[in-house]
Structure formats: C-alpha cells, structure tokens
Design a protein around this motif. Structure first.
Motif, PDB file in Angstrom:
ATOM      1  N   VAL A 714       0.836  -1.201   0.000  1.00  0.00           N
ATOM      2  CA  VAL A 714       0.000   0.000   0.000  1.00  0.00           C
ATOM      3  C   VAL A 714       0.873   1.255   0.000  1.00  0.00           C
ATOM      4  O   VAL A 714       0.613   2.211  -0.731  1.00  0.00           O
ATOM      5  N   THR A 715       1.918   1.235   0.831  1.00  0.00           N
ATOM      6  CA  THR A 715       2.817   2.386   0.909  1.00  0.00           C
ATOM      7  C   THR A 715       3.502   2.626  -0.429  1.00  0.00           C
ATOM      8  O   THR A 715       3.646   3.770  -0.871  1.00  0.00           O
ATOM      9  N   LEU A 716       3.921   1.542  -1.075  1.00  0.00           N
ATOM     10  CA  LEU A 716       4.561   1.679  -2.381  1.00  0.00           C
ATOM     11  C   LEU A 716       3.602   2.307  -3.382  1.00  0.00           C
ATOM     12  O   LEU A 716       3.981   3.207  -4.141  1.00  0.00           O
ATOM     13  N   ALA A 717       2.335   1.852  -3.363  1.00  0.00           N
ATOM     14  CA  ALA A 717       1.354   2.378  -4.309  1.00  0.00           C
ATOM     15  C   ALA A 717       1.142   3.877  -4.088  1.00  0.00           C
ATOM     16  O   ALA A 717       1.123   4.668  -5.042  1.00  0.00           O
ATOM     17  N   ILE A 718       0.973   4.290  -2.810  1.00  0.00           N
ATOM     18  CA  ILE A 718       0.737   5.711  -2.536  1.00  0.00           C
ATOM     19  C   ILE A 718       1.999   6.521  -2.802  1.00  0.00           C
ATOM     20  O   ILE A 718       1.935   7.669  -3.253  1.00  0.00           O
ATOM     21  N   SER A 719       3.171   5.930  -2.540  1.00  0.00           N
ATOM     22  CA  SER A 719       4.421   6.631  -2.824  1.00  0.00           C
ATOM     23  C   SER A 719       4.598   6.842  -4.324  1.00  0.00           C
ATOM     24  O   SER A 719       5.137   7.870  -4.751  1.00  0.00           O
ATOM     25  N   VAL A 720       4.131   5.880  -5.116  1.00  0.00           N
ATOM     26  CA  VAL A 720       4.165   6.054  -6.569  1.00  0.00           C
ATOM     27  C   VAL A 720       3.302   7.243  -6.967  1.00  0.00           C
ATOM     28  O   VAL A 720       3.674   8.061  -7.819  1.00  0.00           O
ATOM     29  N   VAL A 721       2.121   7.352  -6.309  1.00  0.00           N
ATOM     30  CA  VAL A 721       1.252   8.501  -6.571  1.00  0.00           C
ATOM     31  C   VAL A 721       1.983   9.797  -6.220  1.00  0.00           C
ATOM     32  O   VAL A 721       1.971  10.771  -6.982  1.00  0.00           O
ATOM     33  N   GLY A 722       2.617   9.813  -5.031  1.00  0.00           N
ATOM     34  CA  GLY A 722       3.368  10.993  -4.634  1.00  0.00           C
ATOM     35  C   GLY A 722       4.484  11.315  -5.617  1.00  0.00           C
ATOM     36  O   GLY A 722       4.743  12.487  -5.914  1.00  0.00           O
ATOM     37  N   SER A 723       5.128  10.278  -6.122  1.00  0.00           N
ATOM     38  CA  SER A 723       6.204  10.489  -7.095  1.00  0.00           C
ATOM     39  C   SER A 723       5.664  11.076  -8.389  1.00  0.00           C
ATOM     40  O   SER A 723       6.298  11.936  -9.009  1.00  0.00           O
ATOM     41  N   ILE A 724       4.454  10.607  -8.792  1.00  0.00           N
ATOM     42  CA  ILE A 724       3.845  11.168 -10.007  1.00  0.00           C
ATOM     43  C   ILE A 724       3.506  12.632  -9.799  1.00  0.00           C
ATOM     44  O   ILE A 724       3.721  13.483 -10.677  1.00  0.00           O
ATOM     45  N   VAL A 725       2.963  12.935  -8.607  1.00  0.00           N
ATOM     46  CA  VAL A 725       2.652  14.328  -8.298  1.00  0.00           C
ATOM     47  C   VAL A 725       3.923  15.167  -8.315  1.00  0.00           C
ATOM     48  O   VAL A 725       3.948  16.285  -8.860  1.00  0.00           O
ATOM     49  N   LEU A 726       4.999  14.639  -7.722  1.00  0.00           N
ATOM     50  CA  LEU A 726       6.269  15.365  -7.719  1.00  0.00           C
ATOM     51  C   LEU A 726       6.795  15.533  -9.138  1.00  0.00           C
ATOM     52  O   LEU A 726       7.323  16.600  -9.500  1.00  0.00           O
ATOM     53  N   ALA A 727       6.644  14.485  -9.966  1.00  0.00           N
ATOM     54  CA  ALA A 727       7.074  14.583 -11.357  1.00  0.00           C
ATOM     55  C   ALA A 727       6.282  15.656 -12.097  1.00  0.00           C
ATOM     56  O   ALA A 727       6.832  16.414 -12.904  1.00  0.00           O
ATOM     57  N   ALA A 728       4.963  15.737 -11.804  1.00  0.00           N
ATOM     58  CA  ALA A 728       4.156  16.790 -12.414  1.00  0.00           C
ATOM     59  C   ALA A 728       4.652  18.160 -11.976  1.00  0.00           C
ATOM     60  O   ALA A 728       4.694  19.111 -12.770  1.00  0.00           O
ATOM     61  N   GLY A 729       5.034  18.277 -10.711  1.00  0.00           N
ATOM     62  CA  GLY A 729       5.589  19.537 -10.225  1.00  0.00           C
ATOM     63  C   GLY A 729       6.872  19.910 -10.944  1.00  0.00           C
ATOM     64  O   GLY A 729       7.105  21.084 -11.274  1.00  0.00           O
ATOM     65  N   LEU A 730       7.712  18.916 -11.205  1.00  0.00           N
ATOM     66  CA  LEU A 730       8.960  19.191 -11.912  1.00  0.00           C
ATOM     67  C   LEU A 730       8.695  19.589 -13.362  1.00  0.00           C
ATOM     68  O   LEU A 730       9.429  20.409 -13.943  1.00  0.00           O
ATOM     69  N   LEU A 731       7.633  19.007 -13.953  1.00  0.00           N
ATOM     70  CA  LEU A 731       7.259  19.427 -15.310  1.00  0.00           C
ATOM     71  C   LEU A 731       6.814  20.888 -15.314  1.00  0.00           C
ATOM     72  O   LEU A 731       7.127  21.655 -16.235  1.00  0.00           O
ATOM     73  N   ILE A 732       6.061  21.262 -14.289  1.00  0.00           N
ATOM     74  CA  ILE A 732       5.641  22.659 -14.182  1.00  0.00           C
ATOM     75  C   ILE A 732       6.859  23.566 -14.014  1.00  0.00           C
ATOM     76  O   ILE A 732       6.932  24.662 -14.572  1.00  0.00           O
ATOM     77  N   LEU A 733       7.841  23.098 -13.245  1.00  0.00           N
ATOM     78  CA  LEU A 733       9.081  23.861 -13.091  1.00  0.00           C
ATOM     79  C   LEU A 733       9.763  24.049 -14.444  1.00  0.00           C
ATOM     80  O   LEU A 733      10.181  25.168 -14.792  1.00  0.00           O
ATOM     81  N   ALA A 734       9.866  22.953 -15.206  1.00  0.00           N
ATOM     82  CA  ALA A 734      10.511  23.053 -16.515  1.00  0.00           C
ATOM     83  C   ALA A 734       9.734  24.011 -17.428  1.00  0.00           C
ATOM     84  O   ALA A 734      10.322  24.820 -18.151  1.00  0.00           O
ATOM     85  N   GLY A 735       8.390  23.914 -17.372  1.00  0.00           N
ATOM     86  CA  GLY A 735       7.580  24.828 -18.173  1.00  0.00           C
ATOM     87  C   GLY A 735       7.730  26.265 -17.737  1.00  0.00           C
ATOM     88  O   GLY A 735       7.728  27.188 -18.554  1.00  0.00           O
TER      89      GLY A 735
END
Length: 842
Positions: A714-735
C-alpha cells in the motif's frame, strides 16, 4: 469568430513549446482517471457475469449449524412448491490443519461441501487439474496453494484435521465464491461433508456456519428472496440473493474508484496550477499584441474568447495524450496478467472512463485559466503608444470576484463528481486549497523577504535570491506543485513508519503473540497447564461469547437506523463479549462509574469502552440487551473504561460482570507469549490441536508479517502517486523556466557583458533553483508531518513520535531534483552570445 479562430491558430503555433509541459501535466491526470475508472468498470462487468458464482447460488442462506433445524423445513417446503429447483450445502468453520509428522499446525478455514458444489462457476486447481467430487471421497482434501507452500506440503501428503487424517488430492488456485479472483485461495481446506463427522470438530460448540445454496427459476427469484427474508427474520440467519452480492461488491468498488480518481484529479489540479500560472504570464507578455488588436477594432469579448479557445485546445490535447497513456498502461497490465487468473476480468478502456477523464481535463484547464484571462480586459488600446509597460495592477472587480466564485464552484463540482459525493469533494477541495495556500503564502513571504536582500555581498547569492522574484518566474506555482509532491511522500512515509514501529514494539515487548479461540470450560485447566509447561509463561484465558446488540434501553436496535454506514458497521456487528472479575490495570482505567466487586452477581452489569460509549452516548445507567445464541440478556452499564489498545494483551469493547452470562454457553479465548523459535511455535500449535482439536491458534507474528507485507504494498502504491505528483511539479518547473526564457537570456547577456563568468552564472542558476526546492520541500514536508500526525493520532489512535530524518531527506530530495530540472531546462542559456541577444529587436 473568424478573427478569434485566426488569432488562436497564430498564438498556438508560436507558443506550443511553452504549453507542452502543462499539456503533459494535464495528460498525466487524465490518464490516471481513465486507467482507474476503466479498471473499476472492467471489474464490475466481470462481477455482473460472475455474481451467481460469487454468491454460491441464486440465493444463499447462512446460519449457524444449530439453526439448521429451522432452515431445513422451510427449504423443503419451498422445494415442494416448485420455487427452488436445486440446492447444495456446505459447513464452514475455523480449525487447525497439521502435517502428518506432527511438527506444525496452522489455522485454516475448513469448508465441508456436498457433491453438488459448486452450483455455479469452477473450482480451479493448480496445474490445470479439473475438480470432481470424487477427489474428496475417502477423506480427500484440497488445500490452498499458499498454505501448501507454508507447510511444505504437496499432492499425496497426509494432513490432520481434528481427530481424522486426510490425503491432499489437489491444490486450490481459485474458488468460484471467493469474489474477485486472486493468485491463491490461501489458508483454505476443502473436504467432503460426509467426512466432517470423522473429525469430531462439531462435537463441541464451535463457530461453525452452514451455507445453503439454492437454484431458483428466474421468474421466482425476486419473490423467493423476499419471502425467505420474512421467514428468517433473525440476525442469526441471513438470506442473500445474487443481485445483492453484485450490488454490494460494485458499491465497494465504486467507492474505491471514487477515492482513487481523486488522485488523478490531484494531478490534474497541478496541471491546472501550471495552466493558471502560464496563462497569467502569457497574457502579461502579450500586452502589446492585445493592445494593437484593440486599436484595430478587436473587442474584449473576441480577445478573451480567442485566448480561452487556446486553453480549450490545451485541455483537449491533454485529454488525447492522457487517453493514449491510459491505453498503453492498460495494455501493459493486460499482457502482464495474461497467464494468471486475473486475465478473466478482461481489462480494457471503457467509453465512460474516457469521457470522464477527457471532460475533467478540459474543465480543469478552463477553470484555472478563467481568472487570468480576464486580465485581457485590463489592457487598454492606448498602451501601444507608450514606450514602457504601464499596465495597472489587477484589481478585484465584480467580474473577477464572480469568476473566482465560478472557479471554486466548478472545482467543487468536478471533485464531487470524481469523489462520488459532495462531502468527499468538499474535503478534497479544502485540503487542496489549504496545501496550495500554504505553499503560495510561503512564496509570497519568500518574495517579500528577497526584496531586502539587495545588499548581500556575494554576487551569485544576491542575484540568485533576486532572480526568484524575476518577472514571470512563477515562484508560487512552482512551490505549490513541488510542495504537494513532497507532502504526499512525507505524509505516507510518516504513517507507515508509525505503524511499523507499533508492530515491531508489539513483537519485542513482553506481550502475548499467540492467541487461542474456542477453549471449552472443561479444557481450560489442561490448556493452561500445557501452555505453562511449553512456554514458561502464564497464559491469559478469558470467558467470551459472540453477541449482537438487540436493544438499547429496552428499545429494539436497528443498525439501518444509523445514517452513517461506518456507524452501522461499528454498532451493528457481532461483538466478542468478555466476562471477568478484575480490571486489567496495566492498560485499562475506569473513566466513569465504578468497577464491580470480584464476586459474581445475578444482575448483569456491563462495562463499555470509552470511545464507543462516547460516540453512541452509552452512558452509565443505561441498559444494553445482547442477543447471545438466540437468548436475550439485558445488562446495566455500570462503568466506562479507557483501553490502551496498542499494549492490550486481550482487549474487548464490552466486559460483563461474572454471573451475567451464566445462562449461555461461554468459551474462553486466550493469549500467551510463545517461543521465539518459529519451529517451536509450530510444534506448540500442533500439540494444542492434537490434545484439543476444537481449539484454534492464531500466530500473531505471522499475522504481523502478512500485515507488514501488505502495508509495504500500500505504501509503495501511494508513494508512486506521490512520485507522479512530484514529477508533475517538476514538469511545471521546466515549463516555468521555458516561459521566463526571454527575461532570463536578456539578464544573462547583460551580466556577461558586464564581466560575469560562466561559473558565476552557473552558481546563480544553481542557488536560485536550490532556494525554490528548499522552500517547496520545507513547506511540503511540514504539511506531510502534520498529515501523518493527524492520521496517526486521531484516526488510527497510534502513539506518534516525530522523526526528522525522513522530512530532512525529502527536503534534500526536493532541492536536488529542482536544481537538476532547473539546470537541465536553462543550462543552454550559459552558452548564449551576449551581442546576439542585445541586438535583437523586441
């Protein structure tokens, strides 16, 4: 319209690279929603086709074995009337299964079936073997694949169940009535009902249930279900039709899907933050173009419509890319599961899921861009005659206020739509606003603080700090995006570490870790002596009964009268009610009323756990009537007590004074600190099952190990979600870096002209992005720690302690990733030739 379309086309052609990052953010959110919704709908379609098999029949009647004398005559009468066309029955009970060598035993759920089992579906065995009733003849048994691996057993081995020995004839991969198919049936054992008597397991009162499966003509189904429910108007006998099973599972899956879809919506919201930020900067950069258009006769509504149309195209592009990502993900998952039992579900994209995801993507793009687009109205035609940019600051006009109301209402509508209810949507939007407001406030404070940093003696540090406040730098959007990703990761990690710490403490402390069920009165002395001699510890044995609440203060209690489903499950379930003279003062304390004297009393008294008593107003002096084995027992509440559940050896919600349960059959449940060695624990469980075949033993260490493994997934699954959210944040940074590229390259060109070296400019870029990453990480980590604290303290009721290391690590990770992405997006600016930039005409 033609002017608006031409303007939209020209603007999109010139700025598509800048918008690509934000389109990708939207596509991640859309893809998440489509994948989750499609999976849930595929599973629902599977359940609709398999509902009869999952229910074990058209209609299923579940009752205790002692109630068969009530069920049997009714079923026979309905058969005689032609309302039932066929039936089969099985008995289910917990018991111990041990190997023939006598070295170990494990708790299993035993199912004793008749020849007609299963009425629907197939019992699937490992190796592709076909099940037939003859496999169970002559004391044959089928066991779960996981259980076989745990005990080192295989087909042909002999095992002991109760007082009889059985030969393993096959390993179960899937039972038709086990619900959604899994990779293994686990701790299950199936024997023929004719051999159940040889085990002598039913000779003593145990928690055995009889399940009667019925075949009913479709024309008689609805009436037969309703009439059987009237016939068995008792909490001890339940009647369930296959349509009810389908609705129950589908409702559970829908709830899970709604909550999971909010994850996709959170990622979409991040893309929306990026859209808001890029739209605001985009309109600010296009002020001259818009002013010229207005001089040429372009009206406000045409200009606003043109730029709104751009955001619609961005939303549609994000939806198309998101659906493509979802299709590829579903195809990959389907290929991975092609050889397993889950392949029968038939995963695939569904039109409704695609429609929901696409609509959500377009709506989010429009809602977040609405307020910045109103800035077009503030640009006046006479600005084109001025050399500088004299735009007035945005003011809160009535139109802006109304647009903000529309945006919040729209986001609430989308969140409620995806979450399944207005309450869930409100909580989601509230949490998003709190997290976003905290990040935005930190950005405002950062910008305010940096304005006073002009006299910092170090050149690179001074200009890096000032660069955070650079026009178009989108500091607040970056902080919100990256901060939310860190928030997810730190919050989930904090909850997981708290739960793990509690489990580890329970294993290391001198607390019981082996639990015993269904010890009869005449077995208590023997069980106590055996445990004392084999473990050296004094076991705890407490008398218990299984009971439901029938009345409160003499008024019949109906769980369906409670509005909240969680309350219905808390107060309407079957409780284990204990009886003992003393208070366990190590973990219990009376908070209201008085604990009873040690001698028994004919007048039943009950003590209630404080949390349940507070939630349902079960105060001292009120009475509770329990339904115990069909007998009503009324008890007066004499005390309310608090319980430290984390350290409780045996904890109970309800405890009755000795003497109050003398009119019913009481069995003892127990606990003991078992041997440290796993082999010795297995031998102890086997010794108990050999001498007392009805006694079930639960090894808490094995349960904790399974729970820890599940928690990790369960923790891995939610951490993956958090990682996706963080990746989206980094995309916004790049943009964001791309959006501010013009200002950055002019600034660097001027610095180079004045003598700044490349390494100095590199230091400026590194420090600037490190500042952004540090602030975003600190805000996200702080909110994550607050989330972990609130969940552990108020929801899970666990002892929480701050661990700084994960939060510090998350801040460091945010700094590292933000710096790396920022440099990757802007490092080429260091190679620019100043003259080419300074000669460029705007």
């Amino acid at each position: 319209m033609k002017v608006a379309l031409l303007l939209t086309y020209r603007e999109l052609r010139s700025s598509w690279r800048r918008l690509a990052f934000f389109t990708l953010c939207l596509s991640l959110g859309v893809g998440s929603i489509v994948v989750l919704r499609s999976t849930i709908e595929s599973v629902n379609a599977f359940i609709a086709g398999e509902s009869r098999a999952i229910n074990s029949g058209d209609i299923t009647i579940r009752a205790s074995t002692r109630d068969l004398t009530v069920v049997g005559p009714v079923v026979e009468r309905y058969e005689a009337e032609g309302r039932i066309s066929g039936r089969s029955e099985y008995v289910e009970l917990p018991t111990m299964l041990g190997d023939d060598a006598g070295s170990t035993s494990k708790l299993v759920q035993l199912k004793a079936v008749e020849a007609g089992y299963p009425l629907y579906g197939k019992l699937t065995l490992a190796g592709g073997a076909e099940f037939s009733p003859e496999m169970l003849a002559g004391r044959g048994v089928l066991i779960g694949s996981i259980l076989a691996g745990q005990l080192g057993l295989t087909v042909g081995d002999v095992v002991k169940l109760g007082d009889a020995r059985f030969t393993i004839r096959g390993l179960v991969d899937r039972e038709p009535d086990s619900g959604i198919p899994t990779f293994s049936a686990g701790a299950r054992a199936i024997i023929g009902k004719a051999d159940l008597g040889d085990t002598k397991l039913l000779e003593k009162p145990v928690r055995a249930r009889s399940v009667t499966m019925l075949l009913v003509p479709e024309s008689e189904y609805a009436g037969t279900v309703a009439d059987l429910k009237k016939e068995f108007d008792s909490s001890r006998i339940t009647v369930r039709g296959y349509t009810e099973t389908e609705q129950s599972i589908s409702s559970t899956l829908k709830t899970a899907g709604d909550f999971l879809s909010l994850v996709g919506l959170a990622i979409l919201a991040l893309g929306g933050v990026g859209i808001w930020s890029v739209t605001r900067v985009y309109i600010a950069e296009r002020w001259k173009t818009i002013a010229v258009l207005k001089c040429l006769g372009c009206r406000n509504r045409v200009a606003v419509f043109a730029y709104t149309l751009q955001m619609v195209f961005v939303g549609l592009a994000g939806a198309v890319v998101g659906v493509a990502i979802a299709g590829a993900t579903i195809a990959a998952v389907r290929s991975l599961l092609s050889d397993g039992p889950l392949a029968t579900i038939g995963l695939g994209l569904t039109w409704s899921a695609v429609g929901q995801g696409a609509a959500a993507g377009v709506l989010v793009a429009l809602l977040f861009s609405m307020t910045p687009l109103l800035g077009v109205r503030d640009i006046r035609p006479n600005l084109v005659l001025r050399a500088a940019d004299p735009r007035r600051a945005s003011r809160w006009t009535i139109s802006r206020f109304l647009s903000a109301v529309v945006v919040i209402a729209g986001l609430l509508t989308v969140a409620s739509w995806q979450g399944g209810s207005l309450r869930i949507g409100g909580f989601f939007l509230g949490g998003l606003l709190v997290a976003g407001a905290a990040s935005a406030l930190s950005g405002s404070l950062l910008v305010w603080a940096i304005r006073s940093f002009g006299r910092i003696p170090v050149f690179s540090l001074r200009h890096a700090a000032l660069g955070v406040n650079r026009p178009g730098n989108q500091t607040r959007a970056i902080l919100v995006a990256i901060g939310l990703g860190v928030f997810f990761l730190v919050g989930v990690n904090g909850v997981e570490r708290t739960i793990r710490r509690g489990l580890e403490r329970r294993q290391s402390d001198d607390l019981p870790d082996m639990y015993l069920l269904d010890v009869q009165k005449d077995q208590i002395a023997g069980v106590r002596e055996l445990l004392r001699s084999r473990t050296g510890s004094e076991p705890i044995l407490v008398g218990t009964v299984r009971a439901r609440i029938a009345e409160i203060d003499g008024v019949p209690f109906d769980p369906d009268s409670l509005a909240d489903p969680r309350d219905r499950s808390r107060l309407g379930r079957e409780f284990t009610v204990a009886t003992r003279p003393e208070l366990d003062e190590t973990v219990e304390a009376v908070s209201s009323g008085k604990w009873w004297p040690s001698e028994p009393s004919e007048e039943p008294e009950v003590s209630v756990e404080s949390e349940l008593a507070q939630d349902f107003k079960l105060d001292v002096g009120r009475s509770i009537t329990f339904d115990v084995q069909g007998k009503k027992i009324s008890a007066r509440i004499s005390s309310i007590r608090t319980v430290d559940w984390q350290n409780a050896r045996l904890g109970f919600i309800f405890v009755v004074r000795p003497g109050g349960l003398d009119s019913v059959h009481v069995v003892a449940n127990g606990a003991v600190k078992g041997p440290e060695d796993a082999v010795e624990r297995g031998r102890l469980a086997r010794a108990l099952s050999d001498r007392f075949s009805n006694v079930s033993v639960i090894d808490a260490r094995e349960v904790i190990a399974n729970l820890t493994g599940f928690l990790s997934k369960v923790t891995l699954a939610i951490s993956v979600v958090g990682s996706i959210v963080l990746a989206a944040g980094l995309l916004i940074l790049a943009g964001s870096v791309a959006m501010a590229r013009y200002v950055r390259e002019y600034e660097i060109a001027v610095m180079k002209t004045l003598g700044a070296r490349t390494r100095t400019l590199l230091a400026v870029l590194v420090i600037e992005h490190a500042i952004l990453g540090g602030i975003a990480g600190a805000v996200g980590a702080s909110l994550g720690v607050a989330l972990a604290w609130s969940l552990c303290t108020w929801i899970l009721r666990l002892s929480w302690a701050l661990e700084a290391a994960p939060a510090v690590l998350a801040v460091g990770l945010a700094i590292l990733l933000t710096t790396a992405v920022g440099l990757a997006s802007s490092a080429d600016l260091l190679l620019l030739r100043p003259l080419s930039v300074l000669r460029r005409v705007d």
